[in-house]
Write an enzyme that holds these catalytic residues in place. Structure first.
Site, PDB file in Angstrom:
ATOM      1  N   CYS A   1      10.827  48.282 -40.909  1.00 26.29           N
ATOM      2  CA  CYS A   1      11.125  47.002 -41.561  1.00 26.29           C
ATOM      3  C   CYS A   1      11.572  47.282 -43.001  1.00 26.29           C
ATOM      4  O   CYS A   1      10.917  48.025 -43.722  1.00 26.29           O
ATOM      5  CB  CYS A   1       9.909  46.080 -41.537  1.00 26.29           C
ATOM      6  SG  CYS A   1      10.339  44.464 -42.221  1.00 26.29           S
TER       7      CYS A   1
ATOM      8  N   GLY B   1      25.248  45.235 -35.312  1.00 26.03           N
ATOM      9  CA  GLY B   1      26.591  44.663 -35.302  1.00 26.03           C
ATOM     10  C   GLY B   1      27.290  44.640 -33.961  1.00 26.03           C
ATOM     11  O   GLY B   1      28.482  44.366 -33.906  1.00 26.03           O
TER      12      GLY B   1
ATOM     13  N   GLY C   1      21.192  41.144 -31.560  1.00 27.53           N
ATOM     14  CA  GLY C   1      20.363  40.093 -32.141  1.00 27.53           C
ATOM     15  C   GLY C   1      21.240  39.058 -32.821  1.00 27.53           C
ATOM     16  O   GLY C   1      21.409  37.936 -32.340  1.00 27.53           O
TER      17      GLY C   1
HETATM   18  O1  RRO Z   1      10.088  40.283 -39.970  1.00 29.14           O
HETATM   19  C1  RRO Z   1      11.001  40.740 -40.664  1.00 29.14           C
HETATM   20  O2  RRO Z   1      11.244  40.311 -41.801  1.00 29.14           O
HETATM   21  C2  RRO Z   1      11.872  41.852 -40.192  1.00 29.14           C
HETATM   22  C3  RRO Z   1      11.428  42.913 -39.437  1.00 29.14           C
HETATM   23 BR1  RRO Z   1       9.707  43.010 -38.744  1.00 29.14          BR
HETATM   24  C4  RRO Z   1      12.310  43.991 -39.134  1.00 29.14           C
HETATM   25  O3  RRO Z   1      11.971  44.981 -38.491  1.00 29.14           O
HETATM   26  N1  RRO Z   1      13.565  43.914 -39.599  1.00 29.14           N
HETATM   27  C5  RRO Z   1      14.006  42.877 -40.326  1.00 29.14           C
HETATM   28  O4  RRO Z   1      15.174  42.858 -40.723  1.00 29.14           O
HETATM   29  N2  RRO Z   1      13.144  41.846 -40.619  1.00 29.14           N
END
Ligand code: RRO
Length: 302
Positions: free
Chosen positions: A128, A242, A263
């Site tokens: 993250c 992407g 995503g």
């Molecule tokens: O929850 C988030 O803010 C988050 C996670 Br866990 C992650 O792995 N990647 C991201 O861009 N946001």
């Protein structure tokens, strides 16, 4: 006849596309909708042992061609999430549990619980981009990546797939660390550390200031990471970053990915994106005379 079936680290998929963690994965119902919409597998929200509230708003900034998010790892905790996983599994979805925690014991415990709920693999979120002590510090340390991966491998039988960060100096050496820890596959990559500023407010827009950039702007970065990993590791790589069209997926396969995750593409093209991308992959393969995805994997290295 083009065959889209794929096998990644022992995981059998009807096609090589997966829902990436972090979008439409809060409930068993939404995971099932995405699976029934055509994804080969669906990855859950990243889940920890205890519930986490996440950050206050704003947590997402929409760009013309992508998103910057800092949700702050909000989740109800693994025990509360059990019913959602079981519902998706019972409905026939191939579910991959995304795990995070504060130390390796917590990663192992969450992974173990996911396994008892029926997931087919666990993805370790080691990446993250903005949560202090819960991602980027681990993502930059080969020693931590190896240790966390090993702890989970010792605990579960399902395939273990660490998800790496692009915000590192040398992703290939971190890929090697996952291999030493016993990983079955690598997921590359999480979002790219970024910031958005409001000129009127004269301040960063996200409440946590930094966030993670996703969508088409990061495709060349994800491709480079997959390409470098493919040259270095002997386990399969799953590409993320992407992927929005079949052509993007083909580029990832040729860089060395055995499957791809999407995503932000769901936000851009809707729930049908998995079917659309599979059709586009199939058309390209037909035109070029390929019969299976495995024929294409790594072609850009030859
Ligand atoms: O929850 C988030 O803010 C988050 C996670 Br866990 C992650 O792995 N990647 C991201 O861009 N946001």
């Amino acid at each position: 006849m083009v065959n889209l079936a794929a096998k990644v680290a022992g995981l059998k998929l009807r096609n090589p596309t997966m829902l990436a963690s972090g979008i439409l994965d809060e409930t068993g119902g939404s995971l099932l909708r995405v699976f029934n919409g055509g994804a080969g597998a669906v990855v859950t929200k990243s889940i920890s042992l205890q519930p986490r509230a996440g950050y206050s708003n704003p947590t997402v900034v929409q760009l013309e061609n992508g998103l910057i998010n800092a949700m702050g790892l909000p989740n109800p905790g693994i025990e509360e999430y059990c019913g959602e996983v079981r519902k998706a599994v019972k409905g026939g979805a191939v579910v991959i549990g995304s795990v995070f925690g504060k130390d390796e014991e917590e990663y192992a415990e969450v992974a173990r619980k996911f396994e008892t709920y029926g997931v087919k693999a666990v993805e370790l979120n080691l990446s993250c981009p903005h949560a202090k002590g819960l991602g980027l510090e681990i993502a930059q340390s080969a020693e931590a990546i190896e240790r966390f991966t090993r702890a989970v491998k010792k605990t579960v039988k399902v395939p273990v797939m660490p998800k790496l960060s692009p915000n590192v100096a040398d992703i290939a050496s971190l890929g090697k660390a996952t291999e030493r820890g016993g990983a079955d596959a690598i997921v590359a990559v999480n979002t790219v550390k970024a910031i958005a500023i409001s000129p009127e407010m004269r301040t960063p827009i996200l409440s946590s200031k930094h966030g993670g950039l996703s969508g088409p702007p990061i495709k060349p970065i994800g491709l480079r990471c997959v390409y470098d990993l493919y040259e270095t590791v002997d386990i399969p790589v799953i590409g993320v970053g992407g992927v929005t069209t079949g052509r993007d997926a083909i580029e990832y396969f040729m860089a060395g990915a055995s499957a791809v995750q999407m995503g932000t593409a769901v936000w851009m093209r809707g729930l049908d994106v998995f079917r659309l991308v599979c059709d586009e992959i199939q058309k390209f393969m037909n035109k070029e005379g390929y019969e299976s995805v495995s024929e294409i994997v790594g072609l850009a290295h030859e």
